[in-house]
Scaffold this active site. Structure first.
Site, PDB file in Angstrom:
ATOM      1  N   THR A  11       0.831  -1.215   0.000  1.00  8.54           N
ATOM      2  CA  THR A  11       0.000   0.000   0.000  1.00  8.54           C
ATOM      3  C   THR A  11       0.863   1.261   0.000  1.00  8.54           C
ATOM      4  O   THR A  11       0.694   2.139  -0.864  1.00  8.54           O
ATOM      5  CB  THR A  11      -0.918  -0.011   1.245  1.00  8.54           C
ATOM      6  OG1 THR A  11      -1.619  -1.251   1.263  1.00  8.54           O
ATOM      7  CG2 THR A  11      -1.905   1.131   1.221  1.00  8.54           C
ATOM      8  N   VAL A  12       1.794   1.360   0.957  1.00  9.16           N
ATOM      9  CA  VAL A  12       2.574   2.599   1.068  1.00  9.16           C
ATOM     10  C   VAL A  12       3.605   2.695  -0.065  1.00  9.16           C
ATOM     11  O   VAL A  12       3.770   3.762  -0.683  1.00  9.16           O
ATOM     12  CB  VAL A  12       3.245   2.719   2.460  1.00  9.16           C
ATOM     13  CG1 VAL A  12       4.024   4.033   2.564  1.00  9.16           C
ATOM     14  CG2 VAL A  12       2.203   2.641   3.569  1.00  9.16           C
ATOM     15  N   GLU A 124       9.362  10.439   9.099  1.00 15.00           N
ATOM     16  CA  GLU A 124       8.160  11.255   9.314  1.00 15.00           C
ATOM     17  C   GLU A 124       6.877  10.415   9.248  1.00 15.00           C
ATOM     18  O   GLU A 124       5.927  10.630  10.010  1.00 15.00           O
ATOM     19  CB  GLU A 124       8.095  12.376   8.262  1.00 15.00           C
ATOM     20  CG  GLU A 124       6.922  13.318   8.380  1.00 15.00           C
ATOM     21  CD  GLU A 124       6.890  14.061   9.712  1.00 15.00           C
ATOM     22  OE1 GLU A 124       7.725  14.944   9.905  1.00 15.00           O
ATOM     23  OE2 GLU A 124       6.028  13.751  10.564  1.00 15.00           O
ATOM     24  N   VAL A 127       4.881   8.002  12.393  1.00 14.05           N
ATOM     25  CA  VAL A 127       3.892   8.436  13.392  1.00 14.05           C
ATOM     26  C   VAL A 127       2.935   9.406  12.721  1.00 14.05           C
ATOM     27  O   VAL A 127       3.356  10.369  12.076  1.00 14.05           O
ATOM     28  CB  VAL A 127       4.568   9.153  14.589  1.00 14.05           C
ATOM     29  CG1 VAL A 127       3.517   9.575  15.616  1.00 14.05           C
ATOM     30  CG2 VAL A 127       5.623   8.276  15.227  1.00 14.05           C
ATOM     31  N   GLY A 129       1.017   9.024  10.159  1.00 14.23           N
ATOM     32  CA  GLY A 129       0.882   8.906   8.693  1.00 14.23           C
ATOM     33  C   GLY A 129       1.353  10.160   7.974  1.00 14.23           C
ATOM     34  O   GLY A 129       2.535  10.513   8.023  1.00 14.23           O
ATOM     35  N   GLY A 182     -12.059  -3.033   5.529  1.00 12.05           N
ATOM     36  CA  GLY A 182     -10.607  -2.890   5.355  1.00 12.05           C
ATOM     37  C   GLY A 182      -9.995  -1.829   6.252  1.00 12.05           C
ATOM     38  O   GLY A 182      -8.818  -1.482   6.105  1.00 12.05           O
ATOM     39  N   GLU A 185      -7.316  -4.724  10.440  1.00  8.49           N
ATOM     40  CA  GLU A 185      -6.644  -5.931   9.935  1.00  8.49           C
ATOM     41  C   GLU A 185      -7.437  -7.171  10.363  1.00  8.49           C
ATOM     42  O   GLU A 185      -8.174  -7.129  11.346  1.00  8.49           O
ATOM     43  CB  GLU A 185      -5.247  -6.049  10.572  1.00  8.49           C
ATOM     44  CG  GLU A 185      -4.362  -4.843  10.422  1.00  8.49           C
ATOM     45  CD  GLU A 185      -3.616  -4.832   9.100  1.00  8.49           C
ATOM     46  OE1 GLU A 185      -3.634  -5.854   8.405  1.00  8.49           O
ATOM     47  OE2 GLU A 185      -3.033  -3.780   8.774  1.00  8.49           O
ATOM     48  N   LYS A 200       4.291   4.312  18.579  1.00 10.99           N
ATOM     49  CA  LYS A 200       4.291   5.705  18.106  1.00 10.99           C
ATOM     50  C   LYS A 200       4.588   6.681  19.251  1.00 10.99           C
ATOM     51  O   LYS A 200       5.359   7.627  19.077  1.00 10.99           O
ATOM     52  CB  LYS A 200       2.959   6.011  17.426  1.00 10.99           C
ATOM     53  CG  LYS A 200       2.797   5.238  16.106  1.00 10.99           C
ATOM     54  CD  LYS A 200       1.376   5.322  15.582  1.00 10.99           C
ATOM     55  CE  LYS A 200       1.243   4.614  14.230  1.00 10.99           C
ATOM     56  NZ  LYS A 200      -0.172   4.460  13.830  1.00 10.99           N
TER      57      LYS A 200
HETATM   58  N1  HSE Z   1      -2.901   0.522  11.779  1.00 15.78           N
HETATM   59  C1  HSE Z   1      -2.411   1.846  11.816  1.00 15.78           C
HETATM   60  C2  HSE Z   1      -3.538   2.791  12.210  1.00 15.78           C
HETATM   61  C3  HSE Z   1      -1.830   2.226  10.483  1.00 15.78           C
HETATM   62  O1  HSE Z   1      -4.701   2.365  12.218  1.00 15.78           O
HETATM   63  O2  HSE Z   1      -3.292   3.945  12.546  1.00 15.78           O
HETATM   64  C4  HSE Z   1      -0.994   3.467  10.484  1.00 15.78           C
HETATM   65  O3  HSE Z   1       0.127   3.368  11.305  1.00 15.78           O
END
Ligand code: HSE
Length: 403
Positions: A11-12, A124, A127, A129, A182, A185, A200
């Site tokens: 994804t990323v 960056e 934490v 996103g 989605g 998980e 984080k």
């Molecule tokens: N599972 C994490 C969240 C993904 O829901 O924030 C991003 O780190």
């Protein structure tokens, strides 16, 4: 032209390629050089995808290619990301990552290796996103003494709590819906038990203190025990319930913790909803500053990784300072951390208030017509140890949420 490689086309990683392609003009101008994705490392092939020709299955092809200056590590997990990152940094290639597990576990060592090799390890995206929070802590707030960082650091749990609040639904029911959409998980443990938020807040705490805050030393509680009745009480008090990572440096010591908390409307964190994240920093000159946005997802997270790539390109051959020593920060025992507590207990407030106040001191009873067969109260500010000692003297305590 600067050559970049992407490790992991999930994804990323695919987002990183997309951001570099879509915003090529802006990115090149800001970096001062054109940026080209030369390789994508993945176990899979991607027939029909424009990057197929760039796919390699052997990391050594990238690590041994002297033309590659920057690597985006978007694999996640400790291994093989740790080994690849170390090798890359040792050969002078900068690494930009979204991998919070790796940053929380080996951040100081990887920063040191980057420094020794005149390159950078930037994180960056690890934490919040896409929200800028690492850079503000490393740059914009360097004149400040930061006494508290608290935040909603996990999008999945914030989505679940927001939905429980809106719909009066059970945790299990909302988790299932979130998984179907989605947003959670299939194995949701890392999110719902608070482990992701723990890593984080460990990263943010380490940057605030400039010393290593081990995630293993942070008291962590998840959201699995939160019920619709808790939200009914929260509503009565004009509050909501959020999973909060907190790191405080006050007269009682240095504390870090992850736990659900009742958050009132006076806090800007109260209105951070759905998958959004919010981080509130309190420092001695600026006061409160708040960092808000999309804490997860393909393009927001990729944008933060690419922002780091731009920084690396601007500073090729030069290490950008980041103070995160390997020395372990000494955190105080969480038992000394003071806060208020919202407590639910069996029975009737009128009959039991004297007994409760005998243990906790003065409390305020919370009336909630939606919940029967029990009562609830809010304590004064007291330490975790004092709370435990008082709670042991009162029978029938059903649950407690920190405030
Ligand atoms: N599972 C994490 C969240 C993904 O829901 O924030 C991003 O780190």
């Amino acid at each position: 032209m600067v050559q970049v490689a992407v490790l992991g086309y999930g994804t990323v990683g695919s987002g990183v390629v997309e951001v570099i392609e879509k915003n090529q003009q802006e990115i090149s101008k800001r970096a001062g050089s054109e940026i080209n994705v030369k390789y994508v490392l993945d176990l899979r092939d991607f027939p029909g995808d424009p990057i197929q020709e760039k796919v390699v299955h052997d990391a050594d092809i990238i690590l041994n290619d002297a033309s590659v200056d920057v690597i985006c590590e978007t694999m996640g997990g400790i291994e093989p990301a740790y080994t690849f990152t170390k090798k890359a940094l040792m050969s002078g290639k900068s690494v930009c990552t979204s991998n919070k597990e790796l940053v929380a576990a080996h951040g100081p060592e990887l920063i040191r290796i980057a420094k020794e090799n005149n390159c950078n390890y930037l994180f960056e995206a690890s934490v919040g996103g896409g929200i800028p929070i690492i850079r503000p802590l490393n740059n914009a707030l360097t004149a400040e003494r930061i006494d508290c960082v608290m935040g909603i650091l996990n999008g999945t749990t914030n989505y679940i709590l927001t939905k429980m609040e809106r719909e009066g639904a059970d945790f299990d029911e909302v988790l299932k819906e979130a998984q179907a959409l989605g947003y959670a998980e299939r194995n949701p443990e890392a999110d719902v038990e608070g482990y992701d938020a723990c890593r984080k807040i460990a990263i943010l705490s380490s940057l605030v203190y400039g010393e290593n805050v081990k995630y293993e030393s942070i008291y962590t509680e998840g959201i699995t025990k939160i019920t619709p009745a808790d939200f009914a009480y929260a509503k009565q008090m004009n509050k909501t319930i959020k999973l909060i990572g907190i790191s405080c440096n006050n007269e009682d010591g240095k504390f870090a913790m992850v736990a659900p908390r009742m958050i009132g409307t006076e806090s800007p964190l109260n209105c951070v909803q759905d998958v959004f994240n919010g981080i509130l920093v309190h420092s001695n000159m600026l006061g409160d500053s708040m960092y808000y946005g999309r804490g997860a997802g393909k393009l927001p997270t990729a944008s933060a990784v690419v922002g780091d790539v731009v920084d690396c390109v601007r500073n090729l051959g030069k290490h950008i300072g980041c103070i995160w020593d390997a020395k372990d920060a000494v955190l105080s025992d969480i038992g000394a951390f003071k806060q208020q507590y919202f407590v639910r207990a069996e029975g009737d407030a009128a009959a039991r208030k004297a007994e409760v106040e005998g243990a906790f001191g003065e409390v305020s009873v919370v009336e909630c017509p939606a919940v029967s067969g029990e009562f609830a109260f809010v304590t004064g500010k007291m330490s975790e140890d004092a709370y435990k000692a008082a709670a042991a003297k009162v029978s029938g305590i059903r649950s407690m949420i920190r405030m």
